[in-house]
Design an enzyme around this catalytic site. Structure first.
Site, PDB file in Angstrom:
ATOM      1  N   HIS A   9      28.374  47.789  35.822  1.00 18.10           N
ATOM      2  CA  HIS A   9      28.985  48.954  35.800  1.00 18.10           C
ATOM      3  C   HIS A   9      28.847  49.710  34.454  1.00 18.10           C
ATOM      4  O   HIS A   9      29.167  49.232  33.527  1.00 18.10           O
ATOM      5  CB  HIS A   9      30.574  48.864  36.296  1.00 18.10           C
ATOM      6  N   ARG A  10      28.067  50.675  34.517  1.00 18.47           N
ATOM      7  CA  ARG A  10      27.879  51.586  33.193  1.00 18.47           C
ATOM      8  C   ARG A  10      27.154  50.651  32.302  1.00 18.47           C
ATOM      9  O   ARG A  10      27.413  50.699  31.145  1.00 18.47           O
ATOM     10  CB  ARG A  10      29.050  52.513  32.728  1.00 18.47           C
ATOM     11  N   GLU A  36      24.464  50.431  37.343  1.00 18.55           N
ATOM     12  CA  GLU A  36      25.180  51.438  37.890  1.00 18.55           C
ATOM     13  C   GLU A  36      25.497  52.402  36.516  1.00 18.55           C
ATOM     14  O   GLU A  36      25.622  52.134  35.422  1.00 18.55           O
ATOM     15  CB  GLU A  36      26.268  51.298  38.429  1.00 18.55           C
ATOM     16  N   ASP A  38      25.760  56.955  35.436  1.00 22.30           N
ATOM     17  CA  ASP A  38      26.386  57.929  35.732  1.00 22.30           C
ATOM     18  C   ASP A  38      25.539  59.353  35.386  1.00 22.30           C
ATOM     19  O   ASP A  38      25.238  59.493  34.121  1.00 22.30           O
ATOM     20  CB  ASP A  38      27.884  58.366  35.420  1.00 22.30           C
ATOM     21  N   HIS A  51      29.654  59.589  31.672  1.00 24.17           N
ATOM     22  CA  HIS A  51      30.563  59.577  32.750  1.00 24.17           C
ATOM     23  C   HIS A  51      31.435  60.485  32.720  1.00 24.17           C
ATOM     24  O   HIS A  51      31.634  61.245  34.163  1.00 24.17           O
ATOM     25  CB  HIS A  51      31.290  58.327  32.615  1.00 24.17           C
ATOM     26  N   GLU A 111      24.320  56.952  40.151  1.00 27.28           N
ATOM     27  CA  GLU A 111      25.477  57.775  40.627  1.00 27.28           C
ATOM     28  C   GLU A 111      25.278  59.268  40.030  1.00 27.28           C
ATOM     29  O   GLU A 111      25.228  59.576  39.271  1.00 27.28           O
ATOM     30  CB  GLU A 111      26.698  57.290  40.248  1.00 27.28           C
ATOM     31  N   LYS A 113      26.963  62.299  39.142  1.00 24.04           N
ATOM     32  CA  LYS A 113      28.339  62.514  38.964  1.00 24.04           C
ATOM     33  C   LYS A 113      28.304  63.820  38.274  1.00 24.04           C
ATOM     34  O   LYS A 113      28.221  64.036  36.922  1.00 24.04           O
ATOM     35  CB  LYS A 113      28.811  61.337  37.722  1.00 24.04           C
ATOM     36  N   ASP A 238      32.245  45.416  35.550  1.00 22.34           N
ATOM     37  CA  ASP A 238      32.111  45.684  33.552  1.00 22.34           C
ATOM     38  C   ASP A 238      31.715  44.680  33.082  1.00 22.34           C
ATOM     39  O   ASP A 238      31.057  44.777  32.000  1.00 22.34           O
ATOM     40  CB  ASP A 238      33.565  46.137  33.471  1.00 22.34           C
TER      41      ASP A 238
HETATM   42  O1  G3P Z   1      29.753  53.663  41.466  1.00 18.80           O
HETATM   43  C1  G3P Z   1      30.790  52.796  41.114  1.00 18.80           C
HETATM   44  C2  G3P Z   1      31.658  53.678  40.148  1.00 18.80           C
HETATM   45  O2  G3P Z   1      31.169  53.906  38.928  1.00 18.80           O
HETATM   46  C3  G3P Z   1      32.527  54.732  40.804  1.00 18.80           C
HETATM   47  O3  G3P Z   1      33.393  55.229  39.837  1.00 18.80           O
HETATM   48  O4  G3P Z   1      34.202  56.831  37.949  1.00 18.80           O
HETATM   49  O5  G3P Z   1      33.359  54.579  37.585  1.00 18.80           O
HETATM   50  O6  G3P Z   1      31.832  56.437  38.209  1.00 18.80           O
HETATM   51  P1  G3P Z   1      33.273  55.807  38.375  1.00 18.80           P
HETATM   52 MG    MG Z   2      29.837  55.569  38.224  1.00 11.07          MG
END
Ligand code: G3P
Ligand code: MG
Length: 248
Positions: A9-10, A36, A38, A51, A111, A113, A238
């Site tokens: 995640h990120r 992943e 953003d 993000h 993603e 965003k 994470d």
């Molecule tokens: O893609 C999963 C997650 O990243 C979605 O929420 O706010 O962390 O981008 P957020």
């Molecule tokens: Mg995300």
């Protein structure tokens, strides 16, 4: 498409500054087979990885990301806020990120965003960058790439303009008929907040509808093991190093 199993995640947000190349490299080192990140637009219309709408939390800049062009964003430090060892990390462009993922053979969960009001433009720009670097044939040739978004308008653009690229719908709350949006958008995957997967039958319902399931954000090893045992296809975490033990 070869589905991923462990999605950072990120990058590896628990141990490196989120959405930086350092974080993406760390995720790969820690066992993730996909990251992943953003994507939003900067002032010159180029897609960058960040993000928040505004710069303060994860860089030494101020104000909206949308107000600065790529050259100005590149002057900012996106690592020092996390730890001094990461000072000098910059905000990556989408193009840089794709190049790194290719080098590291990492899958990409892109993603969308968007800045306010830019869902369609962001999807278009991200798609154009992906196709300029990876070709136009989507999953037939590229392996593990999935575009995701909370914004149906972004996924609609991708459905129309790049239909071969896999799409995933993000959802942070349970709604009646909650799979209908993903079905309408012909998504391959469903990305719910992990809290929404409260029992095995919920996972089975989503699988029966034909979706891959990538819950976010799973940072507890036992919970990751439970979700994988219930049948989710990958977890978004994470801390890929911690959660990789659940895949053994
Ligand atoms: O893609 C999963 C997650 O990243 C979605 O929420 O706010 O962390 O981008 P957020
Ligand atoms: Mg995300």
């Amino acid at each position: 498409m070869k589905p991923p199993r462990l999605i950072g995640h990120r990058g590896a947000k628990a141990v490196a500054p989120e959405n930086t190349l350092a974080s993406f490299r760390q995720a790969a080192e820690d066992g993730a087979d996909c990251i992943e990140f953003d994507v939003r637009l900067c002032a010159d219309g180029g897609p960058v990885i960040f993000h928040d709408d505004t710069l303060e939390r994860t860089s030494d800049g101020t104000g909206p990301v949308a107000d600065l062009d790529l050259a100005a964003l590149k002057q900012l430090d996106a690592g020092g806020w996390f730890a001094a060892a990461f000072s000098g990390e910059t905000i990556p462009s989408l193009a840089e990120t794709i190049a790194l993922c290719r080098d590291l053979e990492l899958g990409m969960n892109i993603e969308i965003k968007p800045n306010p009001g830019e869902a369609q433009a962001t999807a278009m720009a991200a798609l154009a960058t992906v196709e300029s670097l990876l070709g136009r044939r989507g999953y037939e040739t590229v392996g593990s790439v999935v575009f995701s978004s909370f914004e149906p308008a972004a996924l609609e653009v991708l459905q129309q303009e790049g239909p071969l690229w896999p799409r995933g719908l993000l959802l942070d709350e349970r709604r009646s008929n909650w799979l209908a949006g993903a079905q309408r958008l012909q998504c391959v995957s469903f990305h719910p907040a992990a809290e929404l997967l409260d029992r095995r039958e919920t996972v089975e319902e989503i699988k029966a509808a034909g979706f891959l399931i990538y819950p976010y954000t799973v940072n507890d090893l036992d919970r990751a093991g439970e979700l994988l045992a219930w049948g989710v296809d990958a977890v978004i975490t994470d801390d890929p190093r911690l959660i990789s033990a659940a895949l053994c």
